[in-house]
Design a protein around this motif. Structure first.
Motif, PDB file in Angstrom:
ATOM      1  N   ASP A  86       0.821  -1.206   0.000  1.00 44.19           N
ATOM      2  CA  ASP A  86       0.000   0.000   0.000  1.00 44.19           C
ATOM      3  C   ASP A  86       0.863   1.267   0.000  1.00 44.19           C
ATOM      4  N   ALA A  87       2.040   1.183   0.622  1.00 45.04           N
ATOM      5  CA  ALA A  87       2.931   2.347   0.694  1.00 45.04           C
ATOM      6  C   ALA A  87       3.684   2.584  -0.608  1.00 45.04           C
ATOM      7  N   GLY A  88       3.664   1.591  -1.496  1.00 49.01           N
ATOM      8  CA  GLY A  88       4.324   1.778  -2.784  1.00 49.01           C
ATOM      9  C   GLY A  88       5.513   0.882  -3.035  1.00 49.01           C
ATOM     10  N   ALA A  89       5.746  -0.095  -2.159  1.00 50.00           N
ATOM     11  CA  ALA A  89       6.849  -1.028  -2.382  1.00 50.00           C
ATOM     12  C   ALA A  89       6.612  -1.819  -3.663  1.00 50.00           C
ATOM     13  N   GLY A  90       7.672  -1.971  -4.440  1.00 57.31           N
ATOM     14  CA  GLY A  90       7.562  -2.720  -5.684  1.00 57.31           C
ATOM     15  C   GLY A  90       8.030  -4.149  -5.567  1.00 57.31           C
ATOM     16  N   PHE A  91       8.642  -4.483  -4.440  1.00 59.24           N
ATOM     17  CA  PHE A  91       9.037  -5.859  -4.164  1.00 59.24           C
ATOM     18  C   PHE A  91       9.177  -6.013  -2.655  1.00 59.24           C
ATOM     19  N   LEU A  92       9.259  -7.263  -2.206  1.00 58.91           N
ATOM     20  CA  LEU A  92       9.336  -7.563  -0.787  1.00 58.91           C
ATOM     21  C   LEU A  92      10.564  -8.419  -0.511  1.00 58.91           C
ATOM     22  N   VAL A  93      11.157  -8.209   0.661  1.00 56.39           N
ATOM     23  CA  VAL A  93      12.315  -8.998   1.074  1.00 56.39           C
ATOM     24  C   VAL A  93      12.038  -9.548   2.467  1.00 56.39           C
ATOM     25  N   THR A  94      12.210 -10.850   2.635  1.00 52.69           N
ATOM     26  CA  THR A  94      11.980 -11.477   3.928  1.00 52.69           C
ATOM     27  C   THR A  94      13.300 -12.024   4.476  1.00 52.69           C
ATOM     28  N   PRO A  95      13.441 -12.100   5.807  1.00 48.99           N
ATOM     29  CA  PRO A  95      14.649 -12.692   6.376  1.00 48.99           C
ATOM     30  C   PRO A  95      14.610 -14.215   6.395  1.00 48.99           C
ATOM     31  N   GLY A  96      13.432 -14.795   6.195  1.00 50.29           N
ATOM     32  CA  GLY A  96      13.287 -16.243   6.207  1.00 50.29           C
ATOM     33  C   GLY A  96      12.109 -16.669   5.352  1.00 50.29           C
ATOM     34  N   VAL A  97      11.831 -17.953   5.348  1.00 54.07           N
ATOM     35  CA  VAL A  97      10.728 -18.489   4.541  1.00 54.07           C
ATOM     36  C   VAL A  97       9.394 -18.043   5.134  1.00 54.07           C
ATOM     37  N   LEU A  98       8.552 -17.482   4.282  1.00 55.36           N
ATOM     38  CA  LEU A  98       7.261 -16.949   4.738  1.00 55.36           C
ATOM     39  C   LEU A  98       6.162 -17.443   3.792  1.00 55.36           C
ATOM     40  N   PRO A  99       5.647 -18.643   4.033  1.00 51.98           N
ATOM     41  CA  PRO A  99       4.671 -19.251   3.109  1.00 51.98           C
ATOM     42  C   PRO A  99       3.423 -18.413   2.902  1.00 51.98           C
ATOM     43  N   ASP A 100       2.981 -17.678   3.911  1.00 52.17           N
ATOM     44  CA  ASP A 100       1.715 -16.959   3.815  1.00 52.17           C
ATOM     45  C   ASP A 100       1.731 -15.830   2.790  1.00 52.17           C
ATOM     46  N   LEU A 101       2.886 -15.484   2.262  1.00 52.59           N
ATOM     47  CA  LEU A 101       2.921 -14.424   1.259  1.00 52.59           C
ATOM     48  C   LEU A 101       2.228 -14.835  -0.030  1.00 52.59           C
ATOM     49  N   ARG A 102       1.904 -16.112  -0.155  1.00 52.62           N
ATOM     50  CA  ARG A 102       1.168 -16.549  -1.348  1.00 52.62           C
ATOM     51  C   ARG A 102      -0.277 -16.082  -1.315  1.00 52.62           C
ATOM     52  N   ASN A 103      -0.715 -15.599  -0.156  1.00 53.82           N
ATOM     53  CA  ASN A 103      -2.099 -15.171   0.001  1.00 53.82           C
ATOM     54  C   ASN A 103      -2.194 -13.648   0.084  1.00 53.82           C
ATOM     55  N   GLY A 104      -3.311 -13.084  -0.343  1.00 52.25           N
ATOM     56  CA  GLY A 104      -3.526 -11.655  -0.214  1.00 52.25           C
ATOM     57  C   GLY A 104      -3.034 -10.869  -1.414  1.00 52.25           C
ATOM     58  N   PRO A 105      -3.438  -9.597  -1.504  1.00 50.24           N
ATOM     59  CA  PRO A 105      -3.087  -8.760  -2.650  1.00 50.24           C
ATOM     60  C   PRO A 105      -1.591  -8.603  -2.879  1.00 50.24           C
ATOM     61  N   ALA A 106      -0.788  -8.648  -1.819  1.00 46.99           N
ATOM     62  CA  ALA A 106       0.647  -8.428  -1.984  1.00 46.99           C
ATOM     63  C   ALA A 106       1.344  -9.593  -2.669  1.00 46.99           C
ATOM     64  N   HIS A 107       0.608 -10.692  -2.904  1.00 43.72           N
ATOM     65  CA  HIS A 107       1.260 -11.861  -3.491  1.00 43.72           C
ATOM     66  C   HIS A 107       1.761 -11.581  -4.897  1.00 43.72           C
ATOM     67  N   ALA A 108       1.217 -10.541  -5.536  1.00 43.13           N
ATOM     68  CA  ALA A 108       1.620 -10.231  -6.901  1.00 43.13           C
ATOM     69  C   ALA A 108       2.997  -9.576  -6.968  1.00 43.13           C
ATOM     70  N   LEU A 109       3.514  -9.099  -5.848  1.00 47.80           N
ATOM     71  CA  LEU A 109       4.826  -8.455  -5.846  1.00 47.80           C
ATOM     72  C   LEU A 109       5.940  -9.498  -5.872  1.00 47.80           C
ATOM     73  N   PRO A 110       7.041  -9.217  -6.569  1.00 49.78           N
ATOM     74  CA  PRO A 110       8.198 -10.118  -6.516  1.00 49.78           C
ATOM     75  C   PRO A 110       8.709 -10.225  -5.078  1.00 49.78           C
ATOM     76  N   VAL A 111       9.165 -11.416  -4.708  1.00 46.23           N
ATOM     77  CA  VAL A 111       9.648 -11.650  -3.348  1.00 46.23           C
ATOM     78  C   VAL A 111      11.061 -12.212  -3.377  1.00 46.23           C
ATOM     79  N   LEU A 112      11.938 -11.564  -2.636  1.00 49.79           N
ATOM     80  CA  LEU A 112      13.290 -12.056  -2.377  1.00 49.79           C
ATOM     81  C   LEU A 112      13.221 -12.693  -0.997  1.00 49.79           C
ATOM     82  N   MET A 113      13.169 -14.029  -0.950  1.00 51.32           N
ATOM     83  CA  MET A 113      12.871 -14.730   0.298  1.00 51.32           C
ATOM     84  C   MET A 113      14.139 -15.285   0.933  1.00 51.32           C
ATOM     85  N   GLY A 114      14.266 -15.051   2.237  1.00 45.29           N
ATOM     86  CA  GLY A 114      15.453 -15.469   2.952  1.00 45.29           C
ATOM     87  C   GLY A 114      15.532 -16.968   3.153  1.00 45.29           C
ATOM     88  N   ALA A 115      16.726 -17.523   2.932  1.00 40.41           N
ATOM     89  CA  ALA A 115      16.980 -18.943   3.147  1.00 40.41           C
ATOM     90  C   ALA A 115      18.483 -19.144   3.265  1.00 40.41           C
TER      91      ALA A 115
END
Length: 208
Positions: A79-108
């Motif tokens: 909502d703030a305007g981020a064009g991608f998301l970065v997580t420090p670890g595996v976050l399965p729930d990002l597959r759900n919700g409107p933000a799922h369309a954003l590219p994700v750099l997922m920590g592992a």
């Protein structure tokens, strides 16, 4: 924007305790040619920083949110305007919700985590903390995961970044060795100097 095609093969990580300084840091990096930036959600008023930076840099800027640990974080960042998301670890729930369309750099870090992250739809793997295994760890992981894009983060500086690129990283994430104290109100002139030095080091590494 593709997480596998970052300008200068660099993702700058901005984290600070002064929202205005953090915003100035993002803008300064862009002015100096480091145009892919992650604003950590641990930054003071991080969502405001992302909103203002998006307004300043425009809709095409490679601007994302880092330290995303919940789906609520993801939604607020989108909502703030981020064009991608970065997580420090595996976050399965990002597959759900409107933000799922954003590219994700997922920590592992481990093979099992990488398999999980890829299964969760990660566009690239944030190898974190990279310093635990060094470039040799990335080399070893590339054997069973030759098509997975890796972006090492944690303990990366101008000396080690070329080693990770040589080991097969598509890009590297860099925080304090590049940002210094700029996001806490520090010297922006020094940030400009470090940015120029970083660009030179990475350009030589890619060319070499």
């Amino acid at each position: 924007m593709k997480l596998t095609e970052l300008p200068h093969r660099t993702l700058a990580i901005v984290r600070g305790n002064d929202r205005n300084a953090a915003l100035r840091t993002v803008i300064t990096l862009a002015e100096e040619g480091i145009t892919a930036t992650e604003v950590s959600l641990t930054t003071a008023d991080a969502l405001w920083v992302i909103e203002q930076a998006r307004r300043e840099l425009g809709p095409d800027a490679t601007l994302g949110a880092g330290t995303v640990v919940t789906t609520e974080d993801a939604e607020r960042a989108a909502d703030a305007g981020a064009g991608f998301l970065v997580t420090p670890g595996v976050l399965p729930d990002l597959r759900n919700g409107p933000a799922h369309a954003l590219p994700v750099l997922m920590g592992a870090l481990t093979p099992s985590e990488i398999i999980s992250a890829v299964g969760c739809g990660a566009h690239a793997i944030k190898l974190f903390p990279a310093s635990l295994g060094g470039p040799g760890h990335l080399t070893a992981l590339r054997a069973p995961f030759p098509t997975v894009p890796f972006v090492p983060v944690g303990g990366i500086d101008a000396a080690t970044a070329p080693l990770y690129l040589a080991a097969g990283a598509v890009a590297v994430g860099v925080g304090s060795p590049l940002i210094g104290d700029a996001a806490n109100g520090g010297d922006l002139a020094a940030l400009r100097t470090r940015t120029a030095q970083w660009r030179t080091a990475l350009t030589e590494a890619v060319a070499g």
